[in-house]
Design an enzyme around this catalytic site. Structure first.
Site, PDB file in Angstrom:
ATOM      1  N   HIS A 125       0.819  -1.206   0.000  1.00 41.42           N
ATOM      2  CA  HIS A 125       0.000   0.000   0.000  1.00 41.42           C
ATOM      3  C   HIS A 125       0.860   1.266   0.000  1.00 41.42           C
ATOM      4  O   HIS A 125       0.862   2.026  -0.972  1.00 41.42           O
ATOM      5  CB  HIS A 125      -0.938  -0.026   1.216  1.00 41.42           C
ATOM      6  CG  HIS A 125      -1.934   1.087   1.243  1.00 41.42           C
ATOM      7  ND1 HIS A 125      -2.673   1.413   2.347  1.00 41.42           N
ATOM      8  CD2 HIS A 125      -2.316   1.964   0.285  1.00 41.42           C
ATOM      9  CE1 HIS A 125      -3.473   2.440   2.077  1.00 41.42           C
ATOM     10  NE2 HIS A 125      -3.270   2.790   0.832  1.00 41.42           N
ATOM     11  N   HIS A 173       1.497   4.801  -2.799  1.00 43.59           N
ATOM     12  CA  HIS A 173       1.651   6.210  -2.411  1.00 43.59           C
ATOM     13  C   HIS A 173       3.058   6.733  -2.695  1.00 43.59           C
ATOM     14  O   HIS A 173       3.230   7.776  -3.336  1.00 43.59           O
ATOM     15  CB  HIS A 173       1.321   6.374  -0.926  1.00 43.59           C
ATOM     16  CG  HIS A 173      -0.119   6.228  -0.608  1.00 43.59           C
ATOM     17  ND1 HIS A 173      -0.966   7.297  -0.419  1.00 43.59           N
ATOM     18  CD2 HIS A 173      -0.905   5.117  -0.464  1.00 43.59           C
ATOM     19  CE1 HIS A 173      -2.190   6.876  -0.156  1.00 43.59           C
ATOM     20  NE2 HIS A 173      -2.182   5.546  -0.175  1.00 43.59           N
ATOM     21  N   HIS A 216      -3.866   0.533  -6.359  1.00 41.57           N
ATOM     22  CA  HIS A 216      -4.227   1.170  -5.093  1.00 41.57           C
ATOM     23  C   HIS A 216      -5.633   0.768  -4.659  1.00 41.57           C
ATOM     24  O   HIS A 216      -5.870   0.487  -3.477  1.00 41.57           O
ATOM     25  CB  HIS A 216      -4.131   2.690  -5.203  1.00 41.57           C
ATOM     26  CG  HIS A 216      -4.485   3.380  -3.922  1.00 41.57           C
ATOM     27  ND1 HIS A 216      -5.688   4.012  -3.721  1.00 41.57           N
ATOM     28  CD2 HIS A 216      -3.788   3.513  -2.758  1.00 41.57           C
ATOM     29  CE1 HIS A 216      -5.724   4.506  -2.502  1.00 41.57           C
ATOM     30  NE2 HIS A 216      -4.585   4.230  -1.890  1.00 41.57           N
ATOM     31  N   ASN A 270      -6.566  -0.912  -1.044  1.00 42.62           N
ATOM     32  CA  ASN A 270      -7.022   0.139  -0.132  1.00 42.62           C
ATOM     33  C   ASN A 270      -8.471  -0.003   0.299  1.00 42.62           C
ATOM     34  O   ASN A 270      -8.777   0.048   1.488  1.00 42.62           O
ATOM     35  CB  ASN A 270      -6.836   1.523  -0.764  1.00 42.62           C
ATOM     36  CG  ASN A 270      -7.237   2.636   0.186  1.00 42.62           C
ATOM     37  OD1 ASN A 270      -6.501   2.970   1.111  1.00 42.62           O
ATOM     38  ND2 ASN A 270      -8.424   3.200  -0.015  1.00 42.62           N
ATOM     39  N   ILE A 277      -7.013   8.841  -1.302  1.00 42.74           N
ATOM     40  CA  ILE A 277      -7.222   8.558   0.117  1.00 42.74           C
ATOM     41  C   ILE A 277      -6.178   7.573   0.572  1.00 42.74           C
ATOM     42  O   ILE A 277      -5.595   6.858  -0.259  1.00 42.74           O
ATOM     43  CB  ILE A 277      -8.628   8.008   0.391  1.00 42.74           C
ATOM     44  CG1 ILE A 277      -8.959   7.978   1.892  1.00 42.74           C
ATOM     45  CG2 ILE A 277      -8.785   6.625  -0.218  1.00 42.74           C
ATOM     46  CD1 ILE A 277      -9.081   9.330   2.516  1.00 42.74           C
TER      47      ILE A 277
END
Length: 937
Positions: free
Chosen positions: A598, A603, A790, A794, A937
């Site tokens: 993740h 990110h 993602h 997520n 997010i």
């Protein structure tokens, strides 16, 4: 997750005088304030006066030209301008600008700033103006033709407290030779910034020119103004001569010079290492090593802030600052997203605080039973907390339930109706059968269709072996032997099972073992490096064969400590020793999920791509136009992570077993396992042995486990992205040489490799950007990471990990050993021992609150296959995108059909949770589906 129609009453009509007439302004019920300029039309008398003035002017200037030599030449040019204007050699363009004034907080207008701006207009004559820039060269100046500066009329006006979009109508008079403006320059003379939401021009032929805005414009008195280009893209070599200087000037402004502390008004994108994770000035124990820029902990780069250095050590950047960490203002959440994000946080904190306070009053910090944990949730059968409130142009929330502010609505009515704020929504893992989660088959299924379906690998040799240095970590051979699994392979020998690709493993041994001693030295932490072995049954489902729990050797010449457990024969009752072994595997997997799958691979990987794109790809570049939706909100959510989640003492360190080692684990994983090419789904599947190359297969690979939901659905989306990118690249680039000679594009890719990933610039896996195909492949990987990858890791966090016994973030005790006091404690109450070994009440409720926020979609989310209609003027590109959007709709239907196919047992499992994490479109809220274009997010 909610945006509601403002119930702002219609305000009285307000009129204010402007230089061109009167401005009529009305606040509508939609919370939108419009400025409409009423211009007086020219009368016949006025026209005659202009004609007379033109005639007299020509006579006088003709006479002057015979007397004054060089002066006459200048006057003659002016005369030509007058002649053009007064002989109707001009056209009018009508502009519409939509802006939002400065916010105080959430949805509230900054009243002080509004008064300052109004005063600067009325007293100081400071205005906001727009100037059109032609794509044509003025033959007299040799530079771009430019219109006069037109003032935003009637800026001073009485505003409501709730923020409103304000519409301004402007009129531009330009020569007919001006053409369609390629850019605009906005000058802001006010002391405060405003958001230029959109700017459009209605042209004489009734067509509309759109400009790429959605940007905060600060005071420009010390600059030449803000440049905004039209949405017509050009490769660098195709840029009209009139725009070339502006194109480079804008890129230079975004690159900056790499010095100084960044200010809120800056728009600069630059790089730095992760040197701000610790707070050693507060406590030396909060020192954390820099990630990036060193061999021990290599890492991708983040955006540079230029803050002061710590007193403790100048190699660290201080976290003490009066403002949030810098990112360019345009990268921040827009107001709906911010209100939604904050409201979700408040609501989840209320959920958590209620249970914490209640249990504090009872002086209770531990759960005594699993049933007690279930009391934290709403009644079984209620929806999981999907937010039904939507944007003002939608209709599924009754007007009577609407409030003026997104934030208030989201907190009070997250389902369009009042809800019990004291209870958490019920995770899907419990909704159909609240005991199915502990099934061994469900435990195995989730490695194919769960929160982290990117770890499982094909076993290619048995016994399993570690790649760690034996001199440091002992015998590399796994303790799982033929003895543990014989008789569980449907009549096959181990050799046959390996050769027929029937054995699979989720192996965390090598990633965790080097850190276990340090992890377990932390207070209330106890972790193993684990492996779990699976067998693929004839019905395409996985069977758990064995779990291995490993501790490092206690002395330099000792051996590591390995323990192997196999599933209990009697499944009629709970075997808490086995459940604790599964919990340790789940905890390894959850830690790997957060810091590897993740944070690092989504990110962290996207941040330097966004930086490089803004530094080297002009807003005029067709590749920037293509990629822009995949960058939205990512720098903001990464900033939030650095502020609260991943910093020393933050949520990850406090509530995950890995604690202070968490980010070091990520850096070592980046060093040892990350390559750019391996982020491509087909490459990753082949690397893990979960697929084999097959040119005859639909996507060029054939899955080893056909019913592998993440891979099945992922390949469909991968194929759609790849096809779309190839079609788009074919439209933009006529051949490979144009790709190689695209200066902006080559600088972009070079910087991603050699600067953004400087620590791995010489590692394998970097493709050469030398052809249309290589460009399309690179773009597909980046888009895949930002969207599908993602989404897959997520948006299932709350529904899979929101029930702590299923996925504990913390393991505090090792398995009890016979003959010890821990064993006696376990024998007295196995369930209680299990619960004392995993997360306590505080950690459980905090993690649930974080998951609830991170698993939710905003109402303004933009999903794969969705874009603003005016994203480009290229009709071929628009048609190609519509083709892509249709493919995404087909994938949506295909996933729905797969989930209804009872022969695909891994799609739903015994918990009856259809795999929807790669279902492209979602409603707002915690929905267990939806693939946004970007990491929001």
């Amino acid at each position: 997750m909610l945006l509601n129609k403002f119930k702002t009453p219609v305000a009285p009509t307000l009129c204010s005088e402007s230089s061109d007439g009167f401005v009529v302004r009305k606040a509508r019920s939609l919370g939108r304030s419009e400025s409409l300029q009423v211009r007086a039309s020219a009368s016949a008398e006025g026209t005659g006066w202009l004609d007379s003035a033109s005639t007299e002017g020509r006579g006088w200037l003709d006479s002057a030209s015979t007397k004054f030599g060089k002066v006459a030449s200048f006057v003659e040019r002016k005369l030509e301008e007058v002649r053009e204007e007064f002989t109707h050699e001009v056209v009018e363009y009508f502009g519409t600008a939509v802006i939002m004034k400065k916010l105080q907080m959430l949805e509230i207008i900054d009243r002080v700033a509004d008064i300052q701006d109004d005063t600067s207009e009325l007293v100081g004559g400071k205005r906001v103006t727009v100037q059109l820039i032609s794509t044509n060269i003025d033959p007299h100046t040799g530079k771009a033709m430019m219109s006069n500066k037109e003032i935003f009329p009637g800026w001073p006006a009485l505003e409501g407290m709730a923020i409103q979009n304000v519409v301004f109508q402007l009129r531009f008079t330009v020569p007919k030779t001006f053409g369609v403006p390629g850019a605009i320059i906005v000058h802001n003379g006010h002391p405060n910034e405003f958001l230029l939401i959109s700017f459009n021009l209605e042209l004489p032929d009734r067509s509309t020119a759109h400009y790429v805005t959605e940007s905060w414009v600060y005071n420009t008195e010390k600059t030449d103004g803000r440049i905004f280009f039209r949405n017509k893209a050009y490769l660098p070599t195709e840029t009209p001569a009139a725009l070339k200087e502006l194109r480079e000037k804008e890129l230079q402004a975004l690159r900056g010079d790499g010095t100084g502390e960044r200010q809120p008004s800056d728009r600069i994108y630059d790089y730095d290492v992760y040197n701000d994770l610790g707070s050693p000035d507060d406590d030396p124990k909060l020192e954390r090593p820099n990630l990036g820029g060193n061999k021990e902990y290599p890492f991708p780069r983040r955006i540079r802030t230029g803050r002061a250095r710590t007193k403790f050590n100048p190699k660290y950047e201080t976290r003490k600052t009066k403002r949030p960490f810098y990112i360019p203002r345009d990268e921040c959440f827009e107001r709906t997203k911010m209100g939604d994000f904050m409201a979700d946080g408040v609501r989840s904190i209320v959920h958590s605080a209620t249970s914490k306070i209640s249990l504090q009053l009872r002086r209770k910090s531990e759960f005594d039973s699993i049933e007690e944990i279930k009391k934290l949730y709403r009644v079984k059968g209620k929806k999981v907390g999907r937010i039904n409130n939507v944007l003002p142009d939608k209709t599924n929330v009754p007007a009577r339930n609407q409030q003026s502010l997104v934030f208030i609505n989201e907190v009070l009515r997250p389902d369009g109706q009042p809800v019990d704020p004291l209870l958490y929504p019920l995770p899907r893992i419990l909704q159909a059968d609240d005991k199915a989660w502990r099934s061994n088959d469900e435990f195995a299924r989730q490695f194919l269709a769960g929160l982290n379906p990117v770890v499982i690998e094909l076993v290619q040799e048995f016994p399993l072996k570690s790649s760690l240095n034996p001199a440091e970590y002992g015998d590399p051979t796994s303790a799982i032997s033929e003895y543990h699994i014989v008789g569980e392979l449907e009549g096959l020998s181990v050799e046959q099972a390996v050769s027929r690709k029937k054995l699979f493993v989720a192996d965390y041994h090598d990633a965790f073992l080097p850190f276990i001693a340090r992890i377990n030295a932390q207070k209330d932490r106890a972790q193993y490096a684990t492996r779990v072995l699976f067998f693929l049954r004839s019905d395409n489902t996985l069977k758990v064969l064995a779990i291995e729990l490993v501790l490092p050797r206690e002395t330099p010449d000792g051996e590591k400590i390995s323990q192997v457990l196999t599933p209990p024969r009697d499944t009629s009752k709970m075997d808490y020793l086995w459940e604790l072994a599964k919990a340790h595997v789940a905890n390894n997997d959850l830690s790997a999920h957060q810091v590897f799958s993740h944070f690092l691979r989504c990110h962290v990987a996207m941040e330097p791509v966004i930086i490089a794109s803004n530094r080297h790809l002009s807003k005029l570049h067709p590749i920037y136009q293509l990629m822009a939706p995949h960058f939205k909100c990512t720098l903001e959510i990464n900033r939030q992570a650095r502020l609260t989640l991943i910093a020393a003492g933050g949520s990850i360190e406090t509530h995950f077993t890995t604690g202070a080692c968490s980010l070091e684990l990520a850096a070592v994983n980046y060093r040892d396992a990350w390559t750019f090419e391996s982020q491509a789904l087909p490459v990753d599947l082949i690397r893990r042995g979960m697929a084999v190359p097959d040119l005859m297969a639909k996507h060029g690979v054939r899955l080893v486990i056909e019913d592998y939901p993440y891979a099945q659905d992922g390949l469909e989306l991968w194929g759609a992205l790849k096809s779309w990118n190839r079609e788009y690249v074919d439209i933009i680039y006529k051949d490979d040489s144009v790709v190689r000679n695209d200066v902006e594009l080559q600088k972009w890719w070079t910087e991603i490799r050699y600067v953004a990933h400087a620590d791995k610039k010489d590692a394998p896996g970097w493709p050469e950007l030398n052809s249309k195909q290589s460009l399309a492949d690179i773009l597909t990987i980046i888009q895949w990471i930002a969207s599908c990858q993602h989404a897959a890791v997520n948006f299932g966090q709350y529904d899979y990990a929101g029930f702590m016994p299923h996925r504990p973030t913390m393991t505090r005790r090792l398995l009890p050993v016979e003959g010890t006091k821990e064993w006696d404690e376990y024998q007295r109450n196995p369930e209680k021992y299990f619960l004392r070994s995993v997360s306590n009440i505080d950690t459980t409720t905090t993690a649930m609150s974080v998951y609830e926020v991170l698993s939710a979609h905003c109402p303004t989310e933009e999903y794969l296959g969705e874009r603003h209609s005016s994203w480009t003027e290229n009709e071929a590109a628009k048609a190609a995108f519509q083709h892509f959007a249709e493919k995404i709709r087909q994938v949506e239907d295909l996933i729905t059909a797969r989930n209804e196919d009872k022969t695909l047992k891994n799609r739903t499992g015994v918990v009856q949770m259809p795999y929807q994490l790669l279902q492209p479109v979602s409603e707002p809220g915690v929905t267990f589906k939806g693939v946004p274009n970007s990491i929001t997010i």
